[in-house]
Motif scaffolding. Sequence first.
Motif, PDB file in Angstrom:
ATOM      1  N   ASP A   1       0.815  -1.227   0.000  1.00 11.72           N
ATOM      2  CA  ASP A   1       0.000   0.000   0.000  1.00 11.72           C
ATOM      3  C   ASP A   1       0.842   1.268   0.000  1.00 11.72           C
ATOM      4  O   ASP A   1       0.564   2.216  -0.716  1.00 11.72           O
ATOM      5  N   ARG A   2       1.860   1.256   0.850  1.00  8.73           N
ATOM      6  CA  ARG A   2       2.630   2.492   1.005  1.00  8.73           C
ATOM      7  C   ARG A   2       3.309   2.900  -0.308  1.00  8.73           C
ATOM      8  O   ARG A   2       3.375   4.083  -0.631  1.00  8.73           O
ATOM      9  N   TYR A   3       3.821   1.912  -1.037  1.00  4.07           N
ATOM     10  CA  TYR A   3       4.390   2.211  -2.371  1.00  4.07           C
ATOM     11  C   TYR A   3       3.322   2.812  -3.270  1.00  4.07           C
ATOM     12  O   TYR A   3       3.500   3.829  -3.919  1.00  4.07           O
ATOM     13  N   LEU A   4       2.196   2.097  -3.329  1.00 11.34           N
ATOM     14  CA  LEU A   4       1.192   2.462  -4.333  1.00 11.34           C
ATOM     15  C   LEU A   4       0.461   3.747  -3.983  1.00 11.34           C
ATOM     16  O   LEU A   4      -0.164   4.358  -4.847  1.00 11.34           O
ATOM     17  N   ASN A   5       0.581   4.172  -2.725  1.00 11.97           N
ATOM     18  CA  ASN A   5      -0.016   5.453  -2.325  1.00 11.97           C
ATOM     19  C   ASN A   5       0.933   6.623  -2.574  1.00 11.97           C
ATOM     20  O   ASN A   5       0.573   7.766  -2.363  1.00 11.97           O
ATOM     21  N   THR A   6       2.170   6.327  -2.976  1.00 13.86           N
ATOM     22  CA  THR A   6       3.156   7.391  -3.180  1.00 13.86           C
ATOM     23  C   THR A   6       2.827   8.155  -4.470  1.00 13.86           C
ATOM     24  O   THR A   6       2.561   7.542  -5.510  1.00 13.86           O
ATOM     25  N   SER A   7       2.859   9.480  -4.399  1.00 14.85           N
ATOM     26  CA  SER A   7       2.533  10.241  -5.615  1.00 14.85           C
ATOM     27  C   SER A   7       3.744  10.300  -6.545  1.00 14.85           C
ATOM     28  O   SER A   7       4.884  10.153  -6.123  1.00 14.85           O
ATOM     29  N   GLY A   8       3.447  10.491  -7.832  1.00 17.06           N
ATOM     30  CA  GLY A   8       4.512  10.496  -8.835  1.00 17.06           C
ATOM     31  C   GLY A   8       4.529   9.211  -9.646  1.00 17.06           C
ATOM     32  O   GLY A   8       5.437   8.978 -10.447  1.00 17.06           O
ATOM     33  N   LEU A   9       3.498   8.374  -9.438  1.00 17.90           N
ATOM     34  CA  LEU A   9       3.418   7.110 -10.173  1.00 17.90           C
ATOM     35  C   LEU A   9       3.168   7.383 -11.657  1.00 17.90           C
ATOM     36  O   LEU A   9       2.255   8.128 -12.008  1.00 17.90           O
ATOM     37  N   ILE A  10       4.000   6.809 -12.513  1.00 17.50           N
ATOM     38  CA  ILE A  10       3.846   7.006 -13.961  1.00 17.50           C
ATOM     39  C   ILE A  10       3.063   5.842 -14.573  1.00 17.50           C
ATOM     40  O   ILE A  10       2.123   6.033 -15.319  1.00 17.50           O
ATOM     41  N   SER A  11       3.483   4.621 -14.222  1.00 15.38           N
ATOM     42  CA  SER A  11       2.807   3.455 -14.819  1.00 15.38           C
ATOM     43  C   SER A  11       3.097   2.218 -13.988  1.00 15.38           C
ATOM     44  O   SER A  11       4.072   2.196 -13.231  1.00 15.38           O
ATOM     45  N   THR A  12       2.264   1.196 -14.126  1.00 14.99           N
ATOM     46  CA  THR A  12       2.611  -0.093 -13.517  1.00 14.99           C
ATOM     47  C   THR A  12       2.246  -1.221 -14.481  1.00 14.99           C
ATOM     48  O   THR A  12       1.375  -1.075 -15.331  1.00 14.99           O
ATOM     49  N   SER A  13       2.953  -2.334 -14.308  1.00 11.01           N
ATOM     50  CA  SER A  13       2.644  -3.531 -15.105  1.00 11.01           C
ATOM     51  C   SER A  13       2.146  -4.647 -14.190  1.00 11.01           C
ATOM     52  O   SER A  13       2.211  -5.813 -14.532  1.00 11.01           O
ATOM     53  N   LEU A  14       1.681  -4.285 -12.991  1.00 10.95           N
ATOM     54  CA  LEU A  14       1.247  -5.291 -12.020  1.00 10.95           C
ATOM     55  C   LEU A  14       0.071  -6.102 -12.554  1.00 10.95           C
ATOM     56  O   LEU A  14      -0.891  -5.545 -13.067  1.00 10.95           O
ATOM     57  N   ARG A  15       0.207  -7.420 -12.447  1.00 14.36           N
ATOM     58  CA  ARG A  15      -0.841  -8.289 -12.991  1.00 14.36           C
ATOM     59  C   ARG A  15      -0.642  -9.706 -12.482  1.00 14.36           C
ATOM     60  O   ARG A  15       0.426 -10.026 -11.948  1.00 14.36           O
ATOM     61  N   SER A  16      -1.641 -10.533 -12.701  1.00 18.63           N
ATOM     62  CA  SER A  16      -1.514 -11.950 -12.397  1.00 18.63           C
ATOM     63  C   SER A  16      -1.104 -12.655 -13.680  1.00 18.63           C
ATOM     64  O   SER A  16      -1.734 -12.484 -14.722  1.00 18.63           O
ATOM     65  N   ALA A  17      -0.033 -13.444 -13.614  1.00 18.20           N
ATOM     66  CA  ALA A  17       0.456 -14.120 -14.828  1.00 18.20           C
ATOM     67  C   ALA A  17       1.329 -15.305 -14.422  1.00 18.20           C
ATOM     68  O   ALA A  17       1.828 -15.364 -13.294  1.00 18.20           O
ATOM     69  N   PRO A  18       1.514 -16.269 -15.334  1.00 22.50           N
ATOM     70  CA  PRO A  18       2.413 -17.375 -15.019  1.00 22.50           C
ATOM     71  C   PRO A  18       3.832 -16.856 -14.783  1.00 22.50           C
ATOM     72  O   PRO A  18       4.235 -15.851 -15.374  1.00 22.50           O
ATOM     73  N   MET A  19       4.569 -17.553 -13.929  1.00 27.38           N
ATOM     74  CA  MET A  19       5.923 -17.107 -13.596  1.00 27.38           C
ATOM     75  C   MET A  19       6.792 -16.929 -14.828  1.00 27.38           C
ATOM     76  O   MET A  19       7.570 -15.996 -14.927  1.00 27.38           O
ATOM     77  N   TYR A  20       6.630 -17.854 -15.801  1.00 20.36           N
ATOM     78  CA  TYR A  20       7.510 -17.781 -16.967  1.00 20.36           C
ATOM     79  C   TYR A  20       7.183 -16.595 -17.872  1.00 20.36           C
ATOM     80  O   TYR A  20       7.947 -16.291 -18.775  1.00 20.36           O
ATOM     81  N   GLU A  21       6.058 -15.920 -17.595  1.00 25.92           N
ATOM     82  CA  GLU A  21       5.800 -14.664 -18.320  1.00 25.92           C
ATOM     83  C   GLU A  21       6.432 -13.488 -17.585  1.00 25.92           C
ATOM     84  O   GLU A  21       7.031 -12.611 -18.190  1.00 25.92           O
ATOM     85  N   ILE A  22       6.278 -13.511 -16.259  1.00 25.53           N
ATOM     86  CA  ILE A  22       6.879 -12.451 -15.440  1.00 25.53           C
ATOM     87  C   ILE A  22       8.397 -12.448 -15.635  1.00 25.53           C
ATOM     88  O   ILE A  22       9.024 -11.389 -15.711  1.00 25.53           O
ATOM     89  N   THR A  23       8.986 -13.626 -15.745  1.00 26.04           N
ATOM     90  CA  THR A  23      10.447 -13.714 -15.858  1.00 26.04           C
ATOM     91  C   THR A  23      10.963 -13.111 -17.167  1.00 26.04           C
ATOM     92  O   THR A  23      12.127 -12.767 -17.254  1.00 26.04           O
ATOM     93  N   VAL A  24      10.099 -12.989 -18.151  1.00 23.95           N
ATOM     94  CA  VAL A  24      10.528 -12.329 -19.388  1.00 23.95           C
ATOM     95  C   VAL A  24      10.704 -10.840 -19.122  1.00 23.95           C
ATOM     96  O   VAL A  24      11.699 -10.228 -19.508  1.00 23.95           O
ATOM     97  N   GLU A  25       9.747 -10.262 -18.383  1.00 29.06           N
ATOM     98  CA  GLU A  25       9.855  -8.842 -18.038  1.00 29.06           C
ATOM     99  C   GLU A  25      11.081  -8.586 -17.166  1.00 29.06           C
ATOM    100  O   GLU A  25      11.788  -7.593 -17.338  1.00 29.06           O
ATOM    101  N   PHE A  26      11.357  -9.501 -16.235  1.00 28.78           N
ATOM    102  CA  PHE A  26      12.469  -9.296 -15.310  1.00 28.78           C
ATOM    103  C   PHE A  26      13.832  -9.550 -15.964  1.00 28.78           C
ATOM    104  O   PHE A  26      14.863  -9.343 -15.336  1.00 28.78           O
ATOM    105  N   ASP A  27      13.863  -9.992 -17.201  1.00 30.15           N
ATOM    106  CA  ASP A  27      15.118 -10.106 -17.938  1.00 30.15           C
ATOM    107  C   ASP A  27      15.720  -8.727 -18.202  1.00 30.15           C
ATOM    108  O   ASP A  27      16.815  -8.614 -18.720  1.00 30.15           O
ATOM    109  N   LEU A  28      14.997  -7.707 -17.832  1.00 32.58           N
ATOM    110  CA  LEU A  28      15.440  -6.315 -17.889  1.00 32.58           C
ATOM    111  C   LEU A  28      15.635  -5.807 -19.306  1.00 32.58           C
ATOM    112  O   LEU A  28      16.253  -4.774 -19.531  1.00 32.58           O
TER     113      LEU A  28
END
Length: 505
Positions: free
Chosen positions: A307-334
């Motif tokens: 909550d504390r993160y998401l309540n912080t002002s200055g948020l530009i965008s988020t990609s938060l979602r429910s997805a299989p791990m092997y999809e999230i790991t593609v994003e985390f490949d940076l």
Amino acid sequence: MNRNKVAASCLLLLHHALIASADTDTKCCNALSQVPSLTDKVYYPDTEEYQGRVKSIWSSSAALGPWCFVLPQSAEDTATVIQTLVRNECPFGILSGGHSDFPASNSVKEGVTIDFGRMNQTGYDPEKKIASVGPGCSWQSVYETLEPFGVTVTGGRAGGVGVGGFITGGGNSFHSTSHGWACDNVQNFQVVLADGTVVNANADEHNDLWQALKGGSGNLGLVTRFDMHVIEFPDPKKPNIWAGVAEYELSAADDLTAAYVDFVENNHLDKNSSTMLYWAYTHSARSLVVRVAMDNTVDMAHPPIFDRYLNTSGLISTSLRSAPMYEITVEFDLGQPEGLHNIWLTGTYKNDPRVIKFAADKYEELIAGKLAGLVAHDSELVTLCSMFPLTQAMIEHGRANGGNSMNLEAKSKGENGVLFLASLSIKGAENEAIALPIMKRWQDEVDAYATLLGINWNWRFLNYAYTGQDPITTYATDKIMVASRNYDPDMVFQRLRRTGHRILA
Ligand SMILES: Cc1cc2nc3c(=O)[nH]c(=O)nc-3n(C[C@H](O)[C@H](O)[C@H](O)COP(=O)(O)OP(=O)(O)OC[C@H]3O[C@@H](n4cnc5c(N)ncnc54)[C@H](O)[C@@H]3O)c2cc1C
Ligand SMILES: *[C@@H]1O[C@H](CO)[C@@H](O)[C@H](O)[C@H]1NC(C)=O
Ligand SMILES: *[C@@H]1O[C@H](CO)[C@@H](O)[C@H](O)[C@H]1NC(C)=O
Ligand SMILES: *[C@@H]1O[C@H](CO)[C@@H](O)[C@H](O)[C@H]1NC(C)=O
């Protein structure tokens, strides 16, 4: 000796060295090819297979072309390889997923690279709840294989990362607060020792080797299989996690730092959630932003700890979602572009906003400022200043699971910490040479500041450490030395192994 004589004997030595190297070069690779079971597993320069193996290495800084690559397909092959190399006194490197970043971290130039790329299978025993993973697997393929069974393991957050280096170097995972380091989840290592003996190292057999390998990297033997305890998803039919990255304007940095420090102190109340706070400078856009990665491994959307993160002002965008791990790991490949040189440096401190703020300020000054001014606009410079929680909740799994060699119980003194990673990707060796002293200065200044505040753990995470940071000297060095004496009495992995981090540096 007069000057001419010195020069003459230097030339002579150089001549001998060249001859010796040419001789050893052919001798080592030929000795391997002459073993019938290995003949088609040795790749020589100027072949397509060889080029393919060099290209498989993630960081150009590390992509060294050896005399030859040898690709064992089994523990028996691996035993034959090490016996042949030792008999001929051949220097060698160890390559699994090839995601270490620095020169001679996996492949070698003067020597043979033992390449586990063909040992990339994952098996699963649902009765025992054990996944058997080959060292050459990528985590992506491990997650994909395990997903239909509704289970996963403590692996990498980036799909491309390899198994062999990741686990033997500790392994910080989405599941580390709830389950510990990846190495703490190894039930059994199948290991080929320096003399070619194949042993199992687990709680009951070769327990000292089992413990030492949990953090000991390539110092003790060649791990040919990792038998890991699996983690079951609450709903095996929906093996998703909730995760993503939120991006903020730089003005949010202080609030996010406070929220991050708070998260770390409260992580034990929600061990299914983890985070990472990082500043990112992108040269092409000349932009500096701050980002927070968040994830919940039981697929709970918006757990209150965020909550504390998401309540912080200055948020530009988020990609938060429910997805299989092997999809999230593609994003985390940076999203790393291929073919770049990479520098990673690390330090670990008590969880304290002052050191985080200092690191970020120095990042702005030295990297987004000074370094960015020194390299061309098309140098593809991408850098991060990252903070990872290193909590007691995470550390305590080490002892609970039979002990590892990372020594964090002692180094942390019961407190929660922050694992700092300074990382950079850049095009070209010349640019890398410009960046290295500036990166080192940044890391040194953060270290010195933490020391001044009395909050420096003086502990370095092997998987993030640069050459010369000597992480093993900050670990339970005695445990690793004793295992080395017991299982590698001729010091093959200190003497002939030319890659990765050694015990005494
Ligand atoms: C994009 C990216 C994301 C990452 N994310 C994480 C993360 O979330 N958490 C984390 O902990 N780390 C992370 N890392 C760091 C990563 O764990 C290390 O780079 C690790 O070494 C990668 O394993 P590998 O098999 O690819 O290593 P390689 O580069 O192939 O090997 C590195 C070294 O490991 C040792 N080794 C490898 N295989 C064996 C074996 N079979 N037996 C004995 N020793 C062996 C050897 O000493 C070798 O020299 C990340 C790296 C990258 C590039
Ligand atoms: C293992 O490696 C081979 C050769 O590179 C490749 O063809 C295969 O797809 C890989 N298997 C897995 C499970 O990744
Ligand atoms: C974490 O996950 C476990 C396993 O599903 C669950 O029992 C527990 O309640 C979760 N904890 C929190 C704080 O959500
Ligand atoms: C965040 O905002 C929500 C809704 O505005 C509020 O209910 C919650 O208490 C806030 N949480 C924190 C930690 O500030």
